[in-house]
Design a protein around this motif. Structure first.
Motif: not given
Length: 281
Positions: A168-174, A186-189, A193-196
């Motif tokens: 999963v791209p780190r840019e999403l977290d950032e 960031a973890f739950f929302r 959903p991306l690692v379902a």
């Protein structure tokens, strides 16, 4: 006709043989479950009669309903707790940098090389003391067995999820952090959903492995009402295999129901997760 057999026909023949080979055990078990006599010596692949007597005897003459409930409870709670805790650990190992990170990952990998049953003596002694101090999580209690299963599943599940989190791209977290989101948000929302797909696969594997586990459950569950399906079903054929074979086969068919339902429920998450993209544009 000869040309068709040489190009395509042999493939159909191989496919038919593979299907027959894979379905034969299921057909034999279903035939034994419907066999009116309910014995191993009178069972054949092609049933000579059909009756639901084995199912009725299984539900009335044994504690199968309670075994069924115990197994669903233990497997369900163990799978959910294992997926949740493993996801938290995988997120920490994938996204955070801290002292002991590499050593922790290596320790998880090395521990998984040894089967949990090697520590059965030490675990048994520990639970002997736990049963005296806290009987609710000791022997013959589902919660103690759940804790025991969690210890053996977290390592491999964490490794599986950690590899998926890394994709999963780190840019999403950032981006979420720049918008004011905390690590928990960031973890739950964002990430969950991306690692379902990996959550669904891990949960399914944990459920199947727990509901089918026998060795450890047989050591820690001795009361008839506390047994799980694998332990209780083994007791049916341990002494009188020939006479109780019909009930045993009927129980195996009913045992497959929770696994099939869980697979059907999680299948859509696996498919949706594999086909949905994280970035649109």
């Amino acid at each position: 006709m000869t040309k068709w057999l040489a190009r395509v026909g042999w493939r159909h023949a191989v496919a038919v043989l593979a299907v027959v080979f894979s379905l034969f055990p299921i057909v034999f078990v279903a035939s034994a479950a419907l066999n009116p006599l309910g014995t191993l010596s009178s069972t054949s692949a092609v049933p000579t009669g059909a009756s639901l007597g084995n199912f009725a005897n299984l539900l009335t003459d044994t504690d199968f309903p309670r075994w069924f409930g115990n197994s669903v409870l233990v497997a369900g709670v163990s799978a959910l707790a294992s997926v949740f805790l493993s996801a938290l650990a995988a997120y920490a190992f994938s996204r955070m940098r801290f002292r002991g990170r590499r050593l922790g990952l290596l320790a998880l990998l090395l521990i998984q090389m040894f089967p949990q049953f090697l520590a059965i003596v030490a675990i048994f002694l520990m639970f002997s003391t736990i049963t005296e101090l806290w009987p609710a999580i000791g022997f013959n209690q589902p919660w103690g067995l759940i804790l025991l299963y969690l210890g053996g599943a977290l390592g491999v599940n964490t490794w599986l999820m950690k590899g998926f989190f890394d994709t999963v791209p780190r840019e999403l977290d950032e981006s979420a952090t720049m918008d004011g989101a905390s690590h928990a948000q960031a973890f739950f929302r964002i990430l969950l959903p991306l690692v379902a797909p990996i959550l669904a696969v891990t949960g399914l594997l944990a459920f199947i492995g727990t509901i089918n586990e026998f060795i450890i459950a047989n050591v820690f569950l001795t009361d008839t009402g506390a047994k799980t399906l694998s332990v209780g079903m083994y007791g049916l054929v341990a002494g009188e295999r020939n006479n109780n074979f019909g009930m045993f086969c009927a129980g195996t068919l009913l045992t497959a129901v929770p696994t099939v339902l869980v697979f059907q429920f999680l299948q859509r998450y696996i498919v949706n997760g594999l086909t949905a993209g994280a970035v649109k544009g």
